[in-house]
Write a protein that holds these residues in place. Structure first.
Motif, PDB file in Angstrom:
ATOM      1  N   ALA A   1       0.828  -1.203   0.000  1.00 52.72           N
ATOM      2  CA  ALA A   1       0.000   0.000   0.000  1.00 52.72           C
ATOM      3  C   ALA A   1       0.864   1.256   0.000  1.00 52.72           C
ATOM      4  N   TYR A   2       0.277   2.329  -0.496  1.00 52.62           N
ATOM      5  CA  TYR A   2       0.923   3.627  -0.406  1.00 52.62           C
ATOM      6  C   TYR A   2       0.852   4.108   1.042  1.00 52.62           C
ATOM      7  N   VAL A   3       1.944   4.695   1.532  1.00 52.02           N
ATOM      8  CA  VAL A   3       1.948   5.272   2.869  1.00 52.02           C
ATOM      9  C   VAL A   3       2.667   6.620   2.819  1.00 52.02           C
ATOM     10  N   GLU A   4       2.227   7.531   3.652  1.00 49.46           N
ATOM     11  CA  GLU A   4       2.988   8.770   3.859  1.00 49.46           C
ATOM     12  C   GLU A   4       3.502   8.736   5.281  1.00 49.46           C
ATOM     13  N   LEU A   5       4.836   8.776   5.400  1.00 53.52           N
ATOM     14  CA  LEU A   5       5.485   8.641   6.693  1.00 53.52           C
ATOM     15  C   LEU A   5       5.697  10.008   7.333  1.00 53.52           C
ATOM     16  N   PRO A   6       5.496  10.123   8.621  1.00 46.39           N
ATOM     17  CA  PRO A   6       5.829  11.383   9.305  1.00 46.39           C
ATOM     18  C   PRO A   6       7.297  11.735   9.087  1.00 46.39           C
ATOM     19  N   LEU A   7       7.564  12.973   8.742  1.00 39.20           N
ATOM     20  CA  LEU A   7       8.900  13.509   8.493  1.00 39.20           C
ATOM     21  C   LEU A   7       9.493  13.038   7.168  1.00 39.20           C
ATOM     22  N   LEU A   8       9.340  11.761   6.822  1.00 40.58           N
ATOM     23  CA  LEU A   8       9.990  11.203   5.634  1.00 40.58           C
ATOM     24  C   LEU A   8       9.170  11.358   4.370  1.00 40.58           C
ATOM     25  N   GLY A   9       7.856  11.555   4.494  1.00 39.07           N
ATOM     26  CA  GLY A   9       7.033  11.825   3.336  1.00 39.07           C
ATOM     27  C   GLY A   9       6.541  10.601   2.591  1.00 39.07           C
ATOM     28  N   PRO A  10       6.237  10.744   1.289  1.00 39.34           N
ATOM     29  CA  PRO A  10       5.629   9.667   0.496  1.00 39.34           C
ATOM     30  C   PRO A  10       6.493   8.420   0.436  1.00 39.34           C
TER      31      PRO A  10
END
Length: 269
Positions: free
Chosen positions: A149-158
């Protein structure tokens, strides 16, 4: 390769394999464009967090950094950060069976370390020897691990589930982190942060147009990331892939706006 390096890399590989159970979409779960985003609600919250941090900290710091620090110095920092990352890249070249890439990157690292004053310069690039990019997310893809799945990580982004695992494992597969003493082992991290600030300042107008001027900055960031990443890994995302942070562009202008075509908003102020 020393025993501690070998043990560290093997431990990282086992962690990567253990964490790489990426989810796969079921019928009707994939959106147009091949987007699988079952965590969209959480991702959007992380996106808003990242936008707030960018607006308050990263954006002004990046603009001030490129304003105050002369361009040749920012390029020197970028060169140094890139050179220090090459041993970890070589590990992934080897894990992917890319012997040519491993040889090119090893030669590039040695050449720039010796003749580029520890990597401050890029004489290898000047003679056409460019980095053969590789990371553990790409290694997992080579081994057949699904994107997830696509995830957006805190601080690190897409990111994706597979690439998120890759980012974690890459922290442990850099041989230099096992052989350099403190505080030298942390120089790479510091210069990567400065290099990232330089990129944020250099491409400020275009990144601002995506994050703050687009109708749905989350959807646009997601589409850009997935298209670029899939093309980078040999997928069919199209021929318009651009790497926004690639300073080793094979002769092209490293300061050209990487999103100017096709993603930039021609009407943005």
């Amino acid at each position: 390769m020393t025993g501690s390096v070998r043990r560290g890399i093997m431990a990282a590989l086992f962690m990567g394999l253990a964490l790489s159970g990426c989810s796969t979409p079921g019928p009707g779960d994939v959106q147009p464009g091949g987007i699988y985003d079952p965590h969209e609600a959480v991702n959007r919250r992380n996106h808003e967090l990242n936008r707030a941090l960018d607006r308050a900290l990263v954006r002004p710091a990046g603009k001030e950094y490129t304003k105050v620090v002369p361009e040749p110095v920012t390029m020197t920092v970028s060169n140094f950060a890139s050179n220090l990352s090459l041993p970890g890249t070589v590990v992934n070249n080897l894990l992917q069976g890319d012997l040519k890439g491993a040889w090119v990157n090893s030669f590039r690292f040695s050449f720039n370390t010796v003749f580029g004053i520890g990597g401050l310069g890029d004489p290898a690039g000047d003679v056409g020897i460019y980095e053969q990019k590789a990371d553990f997310g790409g290694t997992l893809a080579k081994w057949g691990v699904p994107e997830g799945a696509y995830v957006e990580l805190p601080l690190l982004g897409p990111s994706t589930e597979r690439d998120a695992v890759g980012k974690f494992v890459d922290l442990f597969t850099d041989p230099l982190s096992y052989v350099l003493p403190s505080p030298e082992k942390y120089y790479g991290t510091g210069t990567k942060v400065l290099s990232g600030l330089g990129s944020r300042g250099r491409y400020a107008e275009t990144i601002d147009s995506i994050l703050y001027d687009s109708a749905d900055s989350y959807a646009q960031s997601r589409a850009i990331y997935l298209q670029n990443r899939r093309f980078e890994l040999g997928g069919d995302a199209g021929s318009d892939y651009v790497d926004p942070y690639d300073d080793q562009s094979g002769g092209s202008d490293p300061y050209a706006d990487p999103y100017a075509d096709p993603y930039a908003d021609p009407y943005a102020e």
